[in-house]
Design a protein around this motif. Sequence first.
Motif, PDB file in Angstrom:
ATOM      1  N   LYS A 155      36.695  17.391  43.392  1.00  0.00           N
ATOM      2  CA  LYS A 155      37.171  16.121  42.840  1.00  0.00           C
ATOM      3  C   LYS A 155      38.031  16.314  41.592  1.00  0.00           C
ATOM      4  CE  LYS A 155      33.296  13.360  44.597  1.00  0.00           C
ATOM      5  NZ  LYS A 155      32.150  12.464  44.242  1.00  0.00           N
ATOM      6  N   THR A 156      37.614  17.237  40.717  1.00  0.00           N
ATOM      7  CA  THR A 156      38.326  17.405  39.447  1.00  0.00           C
ATOM      8  C   THR A 156      39.307  18.578  39.454  1.00  0.00           C
ATOM      9  OG1 THR A 156      36.627  18.872  38.515  1.00  0.00           O
ATOM     10  CG2 THR A 156      36.301  16.483  38.253  1.00  0.00           C
ATOM     11  N   SER A 157      39.252  19.418  40.496  1.00  0.00           N
ATOM     12  CA  SER A 157      40.073  20.640  40.602  1.00  0.00           C
ATOM     13  C   SER A 157      39.769  21.634  39.479  1.00  0.00           C
ATOM     14  CB  SER A 157      41.569  20.301  40.594  1.00  0.00           C
ATOM     15  OG  SER A 157      41.909  19.556  41.746  1.00  0.00           O
ATOM     16  N   GLU A 158      38.590  21.549  38.892  1.00  0.00           N
ATOM     17  CA  GLU A 158      38.197  22.471  37.832  1.00  0.00           C
ATOM     18  C   GLU A 158      37.546  23.715  38.437  1.00  0.00           C
ATOM     19  OE1 GLU A 158      36.690  21.530  33.557  1.00  0.00           O
ATOM     20  OE2 GLU A 158      34.897  21.720  34.814  1.00  0.00           O
ATOM     21  N   PHE A 159      37.987  24.871  37.962  1.00  0.00           N
ATOM     22  CA  PHE A 159      37.450  26.157  38.414  1.00  0.00           C
ATOM     23  C   PHE A 159      36.712  26.814  37.260  1.00  0.00           C
ATOM     24  CE2 PHE A 159      37.716  30.779  38.917  1.00  0.00           C
ATOM     25  CZ  PHE A 159      37.231  30.946  40.211  1.00  0.00           C
ATOM     26  N   GLU A 160      35.512  27.338  37.540  1.00  0.00           N
ATOM     27  CA  GLU A 160      34.706  28.016  36.530  1.00  0.00           C
ATOM     28  C   GLU A 160      34.347  29.413  37.004  1.00  0.00           C
ATOM     29  OE1 GLU A 160      31.224  25.842  35.258  1.00  0.00           O
ATOM     30  OE2 GLU A 160      32.116  23.942  35.919  1.00  0.00           O
ATOM     31  N   THR A 161      34.245  30.334  36.058  1.00  0.00           N
ATOM     32  CA  THR A 161      33.726  31.662  36.347  1.00  0.00           C
ATOM     33  C   THR A 161      33.144  32.233  35.061  1.00  0.00           C
ATOM     34  OG1 THR A 161      34.202  33.807  37.361  1.00  0.00           O
ATOM     35  CG2 THR A 161      35.908  32.887  35.919  1.00  0.00           C
ATOM     36  N   MET A 162      32.654  33.467  35.130  1.00  0.00           N
ATOM     37  CA  MET A 162      32.037  34.068  33.949  1.00  0.00           C
ATOM     38  C   MET A 162      32.240  35.573  33.936  1.00  0.00           C
ATOM     39  SD  MET A 162      27.936  34.181  34.908  1.00  0.00           S
ATOM     40  CE  MET A 162      27.766  32.410  35.056  1.00  0.00           C
ATOM     41  N   SER A 163      32.200  36.132  32.744  1.00  0.00           N
ATOM     42  CA  SER A 163      32.172  37.571  32.545  1.00  0.00           C
ATOM     43  C   SER A 163      30.751  37.932  32.137  1.00  0.00           C
ATOM     44  CB  SER A 163      33.158  37.968  31.435  1.00  0.00           C
ATOM     45  OG  SER A 163      32.872  39.263  30.953  1.00  0.00           O
ATOM     46  N   LEU A 164      30.075  38.721  32.974  1.00  0.00           N
ATOM     47  CA  LEU A 164      28.675  39.063  32.735  1.00  0.00           C
ATOM     48  C   LEU A 164      28.514  40.568  32.868  1.00  0.00           C
ATOM     49  CD1 LEU A 164      26.031  37.333  32.264  1.00  0.00           C
ATOM     50  CD2 LEU A 164      25.528  37.744  34.669  1.00  0.00           C
ATOM     51  N   ALA A 165      28.203  41.239  31.769  1.00  0.00           N
ATOM     52  CA  ALA A 165      28.075  42.702  31.795  1.00  0.00           C
ATOM     53  C   ALA A 165      27.285  43.155  30.578  1.00  0.00           C
ATOM     54  CB  ALA A 165      29.452  43.362  31.831  1.00  0.00           C
ATOM     55  N   GLY A 166      26.896  44.426  30.585  1.00  0.00           N
ATOM     56  CA  GLY A 166      26.041  44.943  29.527  1.00  0.00           C
ATOM     57  C   GLY A 166      24.599  44.539  29.799  1.00  0.00           C
ATOM     58  N   THR A 167      23.690  45.491  29.759  1.00  0.00           N
ATOM     59  CA  THR A 167      22.297  45.212  30.087  1.00  0.00           C
ATOM     60  C   THR A 167      21.360  45.913  29.124  1.00  0.00           C
ATOM     61  OG1 THR A 167      22.885  45.087  32.437  1.00  0.00           O
ATOM     62  CG2 THR A 167      20.555  45.278  31.912  1.00  0.00           C
ATOM     63  N   LEU A 168      20.353  45.151  28.640  1.00  0.00           N
ATOM     64  CA  LEU A 168      19.292  45.704  27.801  1.00  0.00           C
ATOM     65  C   LEU A 168      18.009  44.942  28.049  1.00  0.00           C
ATOM     66  CD1 LEU A 168      20.802  46.317  24.221  1.00  0.00           C
ATOM     67  CD2 LEU A 168      20.017  48.058  25.826  1.00  0.00           C
ATOM     68  N   SER A 190      40.197  37.108  32.245  1.00  0.00           N
ATOM     69  CA  SER A 190      41.146  36.267  31.517  1.00  0.00           C
ATOM     70  C   SER A 190      42.572  36.492  32.011  1.00  0.00           C
ATOM     71  CB  SER A 190      41.052  36.564  30.019  1.00  0.00           C
ATOM     72  OG  SER A 190      42.032  35.854  29.305  1.00  0.00           O
ATOM     73  N   THR A 191      42.950  37.742  32.220  1.00  0.00           N
ATOM     74  CA  THR A 191      44.301  38.077  32.675  1.00  0.00           C
ATOM     75  C   THR A 191      44.583  37.483  34.051  1.00  0.00           C
ATOM     76  OG1 THR A 191      44.282  40.139  31.405  1.00  0.00           O
ATOM     77  CG2 THR A 191      45.872  39.976  33.200  1.00  0.00           C
ATOM     78  N   ILE A 192      43.608  37.555  34.940  1.00  0.00           N
ATOM     79  CA  ILE A 192      43.790  37.014  36.294  1.00  0.00           C
ATOM     80  C   ILE A 192      43.928  35.494  36.252  1.00  0.00           C
ATOM     81  CG2 ILE A 192      42.611  36.595  38.495  1.00  0.00           C
ATOM     82  CD1 ILE A 192      41.542  39.445  38.310  1.00  0.00           C
ATOM     83  N   SER A 197      46.870  29.390  35.715  1.00  0.00           N
ATOM     84  CA  SER A 197      46.800  28.221  34.835  1.00  0.00           C
ATOM     85  C   SER A 197      47.308  28.577  33.448  1.00  0.00           C
ATOM     86  CB  SER A 197      45.354  27.702  34.736  1.00  0.00           C
ATOM     87  OG  SER A 197      45.258  26.656  33.796  1.00  0.00           O
ATOM     88  N   ALA A 198      48.013  27.640  32.847  1.00  0.00           N
ATOM     89  CA  ALA A 198      48.518  27.841  31.481  1.00  0.00           C
ATOM     90  C   ALA A 198      47.475  27.456  30.451  1.00  0.00           C
ATOM     91  CB  ALA A 198      49.794  27.015  31.266  1.00  0.00           C
ATOM     92  N   ASN A 199      46.378  26.856  30.901  1.00  0.00           N
ATOM     93  CA  ASN A 199      45.341  26.394  29.975  1.00  0.00           C
ATOM     94  C   ASN A 199      43.970  26.888  30.442  1.00  0.00           C
ATOM     95  OD1 ASN A 199      43.930  25.080  27.958  1.00  0.00           O
ATOM     96  ND2 ASN A 199      43.953  23.100  29.003  1.00  0.00           N
ATOM     97  N   PHE A 220      34.478  30.876  31.474  1.00  0.00           N
ATOM     98  CA  PHE A 220      35.877  30.462  31.616  1.00  0.00           C
ATOM     99  C   PHE A 220      35.951  29.170  32.419  1.00  0.00           C
ATOM    100  CE2 PHE A 220      35.862  35.038  31.205  1.00  0.00           C
ATOM    101  CZ  PHE A 220      36.910  35.313  30.345  1.00  0.00           C
ATOM    102  N   LYS A 221      36.936  28.322  32.058  1.00  0.00           N
ATOM    103  CA  LYS A 221      37.227  27.105  32.816  1.00  0.00           C
ATOM    104  C   LYS A 221      38.731  26.898  32.862  1.00  0.00           C
ATOM    105  CE  LYS A 221      33.028  24.417  31.821  1.00  0.00           C
ATOM    106  NZ  LYS A 221      32.512  23.138  31.250  1.00  0.00           N
ATOM    107  N   MET A 222      39.193  26.330  33.976  1.00  0.00           N
ATOM    108  CA  MET A 222      40.607  25.985  34.084  1.00  0.00           C
ATOM    109  C   MET A 222      40.786  24.995  35.226  1.00  0.00           C
ATOM    110  SD  MET A 222      42.408  29.213  36.028  1.00  0.00           S
ATOM    111  CE  MET A 222      42.058  29.574  37.748  1.00  0.00           C
ATOM    112  N   LYS A 223      41.936  24.356  35.265  1.00  0.00           N
ATOM    113  CA  LYS A 223      42.305  23.488  36.386  1.00  0.00           C
ATOM    114  C   LYS A 223      43.227  24.273  37.314  1.00  0.00           C
ATOM    115  CE  LYS A 223      40.553  19.326  35.365  1.00  0.00           C
ATOM    116  NZ  LYS A 223      41.436  18.228  34.956  1.00  0.00           N
ATOM    117  N   THR A 224      43.012  24.123  38.622  1.00  0.00           N
ATOM    118  CA  THR A 224      43.860  24.791  39.594  1.00  0.00           C
ATOM    119  C   THR A 224      43.878  23.995  40.892  1.00  0.00           C
ATOM    120  OG1 THR A 224      44.359  26.937  40.636  1.00  0.00           O
ATOM    121  CG2 THR A 224      42.059  26.245  40.611  1.00  0.00           C
ATOM    122  N   GLU A 225      44.714  24.402  41.817  1.00  0.00           N
ATOM    123  CA  GLU A 225      44.802  23.722  43.108  1.00  0.00           C
ATOM    124  C   GLU A 225      43.938  24.457  44.140  1.00  0.00           C
ATOM    125  OE1 GLU A 225      46.357  20.891  43.549  1.00  0.00           O
ATOM    126  OE2 GLU A 225      47.073  20.887  41.474  1.00  0.00           O
ATOM    127  N   ALA A 226      43.377  23.697  45.067  1.00  0.00           N
ATOM    128  CA  ALA A 226      42.500  24.271  46.089  1.00  0.00           C
ATOM    129  C   ALA A 226      43.212  25.348  46.907  1.00  0.00           C
ATOM    130  CB  ALA A 226      41.981  23.167  47.005  1.00  0.00           C
TER     131      ALA A 226
END
Length: 328
Positions: A155-168, A190-192, A197-199, A220-226
């Motif tokens: 509905k909103t065209s919002e894409f989310e992801t995360m960087s998850l690394a390092g373990t203790l 971030s580079t990808i 998206s410009a934002n 991370f969050k951004m708007k993109t097309e399906a």
Amino acid sequence: MILFRFPFGDDFYTLNKDSENPAVHFFPFDEAETINFKGSIAIISEEKVISDPLFTDEINSVIPKKFQREKKDHYIQKLQEVIAFIKQNQLSKLVISRRKTVDYSVISSAKKLDLSCSFLQLCQNYPNAFVYLFHQNGICWMGAFSELLGKFNKKTSEFETMSLAGTLPVNENWTSKEIEEQWPVTDYISTILKKFSANVQQSGTYDHHSGNIKHLRTDFKMKTEAQYLNEIISELHPTPAVCGIPKEFCKKAILGFEAVPRELYSGYIRIETETEIQFFVNLRCAQFFRNGAILYVGGGITAKSNPDDEWRETELKSEAILKNLVTA
């Protein structure tokens, strides 16, 4: 048959066989052979999970005789070679996995695994994780993990992801090794995303707890097309958190250092609902057989890695599944 629960959710889901459209897809690390589940997503009660014979039937397959248990000294030796390889090629990180076998008699004298109750136990102890269990054509897997490869809101065209690394372990303090392990993952993602998206919104880095261990996480969050969604996922997978940088070079190195395929471990799962399309990285998982289980674990190796510490990290990660197995 399949069961799953979304992170922070209270409901359990399965698939009704009223549709030929695949709703859930399991992609292996190498994306070679996908396991698909057809049907429409439906809520299933806890009572039904426990009592349904489709989830309680005994597994017929056994651990292959050719399977070789990896001992600590062999793993330590391999990591020493990996660290030398990392230094020689000036890599920031290379992810190496191992498999751990478990005989059910070690857990309980009953020697019979209760898959349904194990699934519910994982759900209870890992509220922030995507938890699944499937048993199809003699293949049975279960997993619980909280790394999101991507989530797209239709509905909103919002894409989310995360960087998850390092373990203790949760009670230990971060060192430069974990910080240097997580930063390239964040930079890579971030580079990808900036290609699409410009934002791109990026959070600060914070602790992400998962049972007895913790990771460093950046959102991370951004708007993109399906229409770009599949391309984004293709570029993200495999992330440096399960592979390394540069991606193609590290994938080839993994084939050299790891004697057996990763199967579904460190691949990803795609689930589409009416409102969202979600992709989860398949970590903290295990394949189940009549006579035992194979647990899949791994760790990000850097030039600063200590092989004994890395072994301990994989042992801690294996407990995510191991400590939640319930026998009848």
